[in-house]
Design an enzyme around this catalytic site. Sequence first.
Site, mmCIF file in Angstrom:
data_model
loop_
_atom_site.group_PDB
_atom_site.id
_atom_site.type_symbol
_atom_site.label_atom_id
_atom_site.label_comp_id
_atom_site.label_asym_id
_atom_site.label_seq_id
_atom_site.Cartn_x
_atom_site.Cartn_y
_atom_site.Cartn_z
ATOM 1 N N LYS A 98 13.464 73.747 17.608
ATOM 2 C CA LYS A 98 12.286 73.957 16.738
ATOM 3 C C LYS A 98 11.690 75.349 16.893
ATOM 4 C CE LYS A 98 11.653 71.274 20.350
ATOM 5 N NZ LYS A 98 12.030 69.960 20.792
ATOM 6 N N GLY A 180 14.186 64.416 31.377
ATOM 7 C CA GLY A 180 14.808 65.210 30.300
ATOM 8 C C GLY A 180 13.970 65.254 29.037
ATOM 9 N N GLU A 183 10.539 70.508 27.759
ATOM 10 C CA GLU A 183 11.239 71.767 27.530
ATOM 11 C C GLU A 183 11.454 72.462 28.873
ATOM 12 O OE1 GLU A 183 12.464 73.059 24.686
ATOM 13 O OE2 GLU A 183 11.860 71.250 23.658
ATOM 14 N N LYS A 198 6.846 72.273 15.385
ATOM 15 C CA LYS A 198 7.243 71.103 14.590
ATOM 16 C C LYS A 198 6.358 70.969 13.352
ATOM 17 C CE LYS A 198 9.089 68.638 18.531
ATOM 18 N NZ LYS A 198 8.718 67.845 19.708
HETATM 19 N N1 LIG Z 1 15.510 67.216 25.594
HETATM 20 C C1 LIG Z 1 14.943 66.650 24.539
HETATM 21 O O1 LIG Z 1 14.456 65.509 24.599
HETATM 22 C C2 LIG Z 1 14.909 67.375 23.229
HETATM 23 C C3 LIG Z 1 14.352 66.733 22.101
HETATM 24 C C4 LIG Z 1 14.349 67.388 20.867
HETATM 25 C C5 LIG Z 1 14.900 68.665 20.764
HETATM 26 N N2 LIG Z 1 15.407 69.270 21.896
HETATM 27 C C6 LIG Z 1 15.950 70.639 21.743
HETATM 28 O O2 LIG Z 1 17.339 70.600 22.023
HETATM 29 C C7 LIG Z 1 17.746 71.858 22.585
HETATM 30 C C8 LIG Z 1 18.464 71.586 23.910
HETATM 31 O O3 LIG Z 1 17.565 70.960 24.797
HETATM 32 P P1 LIG Z 1 18.082 70.288 26.155
HETATM 33 O O4 LIG Z 1 16.942 69.439 26.630
HETATM 34 O O5 LIG Z 1 19.420 69.648 25.953
HETATM 35 O O6 LIG Z 1 18.222 71.568 27.092
HETATM 36 P P2 LIG Z 1 18.930 71.653 28.536
HETATM 37 O O7 LIG Z 1 19.141 70.303 29.102
HETATM 38 O O8 LIG Z 1 18.152 72.645 29.321
HETATM 39 O O9 LIG Z 1 20.370 72.277 28.203
HETATM 40 C C9 LIG Z 1 20.510 73.554 27.682
HETATM 41 C C10 LIG Z 1 21.974 73.894 27.526
HETATM 42 O O10 LIG Z 1 22.050 75.142 26.831
HETATM 43 C C11 LIG Z 1 23.023 75.932 27.482
HETATM 44 N N3 LIG Z 1 22.758 77.358 27.185
HETATM 45 C C12 LIG Z 1 21.612 78.056 27.396
HETATM 46 N N4 LIG Z 1 21.755 79.323 26.934
HETATM 47 C C13 LIG Z 1 23.007 79.403 26.427
HETATM 48 C C14 LIG Z 1 23.751 80.450 25.797
HETATM 49 N N5 LIG Z 1 23.224 81.638 25.587
HETATM 50 N N6 LIG Z 1 25.014 80.177 25.376
HETATM 51 C C15 LIG Z 1 25.557 78.950 25.577
HETATM 52 N N7 LIG Z 1 24.903 77.923 26.169
HETATM 53 C C16 LIG Z 1 23.651 78.157 26.581
HETATM 54 C C17 LIG Z 1 22.909 75.578 28.935
HETATM 55 O O11 LIG Z 1 24.101 75.975 29.578
HETATM 56 P P3 LIG Z 1 24.413 75.621 31.124
HETATM 57 O O12 LIG Z 1 24.746 74.156 31.096
HETATM 58 O O13 LIG Z 1 25.565 76.472 31.453
HETATM 59 O O14 LIG Z 1 23.148 75.926 31.875
HETATM 60 C C18 LIG Z 1 22.736 74.055 28.833
HETATM 61 O O15 LIG Z 1 23.973 73.408 28.733
HETATM 62 C C19 LIG Z 1 16.460 72.694 22.736
HETATM 63 O O16 LIG Z 1 16.328 73.523 21.611
HETATM 64 C C20 LIG Z 1 15.355 71.651 22.713
HETATM 65 O O17 LIG Z 1 14.136 72.171 22.203
HETATM 66 C C21 LIG Z 1 15.428 68.652 23.106
#
Ligand SMILES: NC(=O)c1ccc[n+]([C@@H]2O[C@H](COP(=O)([O-])OP(=O)(O)OC[C@H]3O[C@@H](n4cnc5c(N)ncnc54)[C@H](OP(=O)(O)O)[C@@H]3O)[C@@H](O)[C@H]2O)c1
Length: 411
Positions: A98, A180, A183, A198
């Site tokens: 977002k 999880g 952010e 959002k």
């Molecule tokens: N978590 C939620 O409940 C939720 C809900 C709605 C939306 N979102 C959105 O979904 C997205 C991901 O969230 P998440 O919670 O899954 O984050 P996360 O658990 O912190 O995972 C982030 C991932 O991104 C990878 N990454 C970071 N920079 C990168 C780059 N430059 N190139 C390639 N990979 C890269 C990291 O790699 P490594 O594994 O190597 O560290 C990791 O695998 C975010 O935009 C978040 O706002 C999340």
Amino acid sequence: MSRKNLNIGLYGFGCVGFGLYEVLQKTPGLKANIRNICVKDKNKPREIGIENFTFDQNDILNDDDINVVVELIDDADAAFEIVSAALKKGKAVVSANKKMIAEHFTELLELQEKYNVPLLYEAAACASMPIIRNLEEYYDNDLLESIEGIVNGSTNYILTKTFAENLSYDDALKQAQDKGFAESNPILDTGGFDAKYKLLILLAHSFGYVAKPSDIFNIGIDGIGTLELKYAREKGLKIKLIAQAFKAADGKLSAFVIPKFVSPEERLYSVDDVFNGVLTKTSFADTQFFVGKGAGAHPTASAVLSDISALSYNYRYEYKKIKQKEDLILSDDVTLNVLLRHKKEDAETFKKKFITIEEAYTNNEAGYITGTLTLQSLKDIQSGNNGDRSFILQNIVTAKETAIAESVLTA
Ligand SMILES: NC(=O)c1ccc[n+]([C@@H]2O[C@H](COP(=O)([O-])OP(=O)(O)OC[C@H]3O[C@@H](n4cnc5c(N)ncnc54)[C@H](OP(=O)(O)O)[C@@H]3O)[C@@H](O)[C@H]2O)c1
């Protein structure tokens, strides 16, 4: 209608990325397979074999067999680089980011148009709850008057835990991070920025208004103190972080994120934990209420999955309301009924900013004022906030109520 085969290049294998991987294993009907996964950290242990990963983002962008990029990383700047490069290469994109979408909304619209490729992002607002596609597709003739809701799962989780279980703010935040929901940078959630991003996306799909993040005022939950919690408990209320937008008859639009006291009679009162809830009000259908999980691996992955599935049927957002080009302006011309907590010394200065005062109390250190003031006055008081003041919204005052209050004051 036949479905397209989708070859996915996935960026990110964290909470949502791995969630998507698992969810895709359980939906064999969808002709979508992950061809390559790009992550950042070469030393991190992975749930699946290292042969599935690349650390070079160009491996996906330059692979002509990959027709869909799914961007699930936690770095908005890198995400914009990846998403814009993918769109320029003619690859359809699904994103949950977002912050990236809100910061680059206009550029992303132009890229979709110029390269004739879709970008879908249902998971970016309210995760599992299908609100964007409903706003985009369903509310068209039945004109929307307002949207209001809890759109951030982690702050709702924190508020629920501090309220119901008397957990400290820090412990509740830690729990949200461990599960999880939060952010990587917690201020995005607790400062109300995530909710603002959002709201910006929802504004575009509900009213066709494209705002910049700096246009939308936000207060988070990080300034809420014990006085406000005590006040709420004594009156049988809860505090919820509410994002809202509404349209006045004169075409003026108001949009902001401010914590609000919510009473048991209101639908959002029972939206607890990681759940999100959005109320829409339209001219004919009246009020409707959406509720669903607003964070977490599988709930968020379910929305990403739905976008991938929609791409297999060539779905894209038409941005109908933006194209209608209604002349809307974002305005601060709205009166709010609030509780303001402040330092003792500020009492008299702040009282002058209020239109009406219901209650004012000051002890040796601090005090509070309840009453009405304009959004502009609220912004003025908030701009000098060093953590010594906080606002909780009680309700929006209608134009008619404001006129009555002003006529009483001038009589
Ligand atoms: N978590 C939620 O409940 C939720 C809900 C709605 C939306 N979102 C959105 O979904 C997205 C991901 O969230 P998440 O919670 O899954 O984050 P996360 O658990 O912190 O995972 C982030 C991932 O991104 C990878 N990454 C970071 N920079 C990168 C780059 N430059 N190139 C390639 N990979 C890269 C990291 O790699 P490594 O594994 O190597 O560290 C990791 O695998 C975010 O935009 C978040 O706002 C999340």
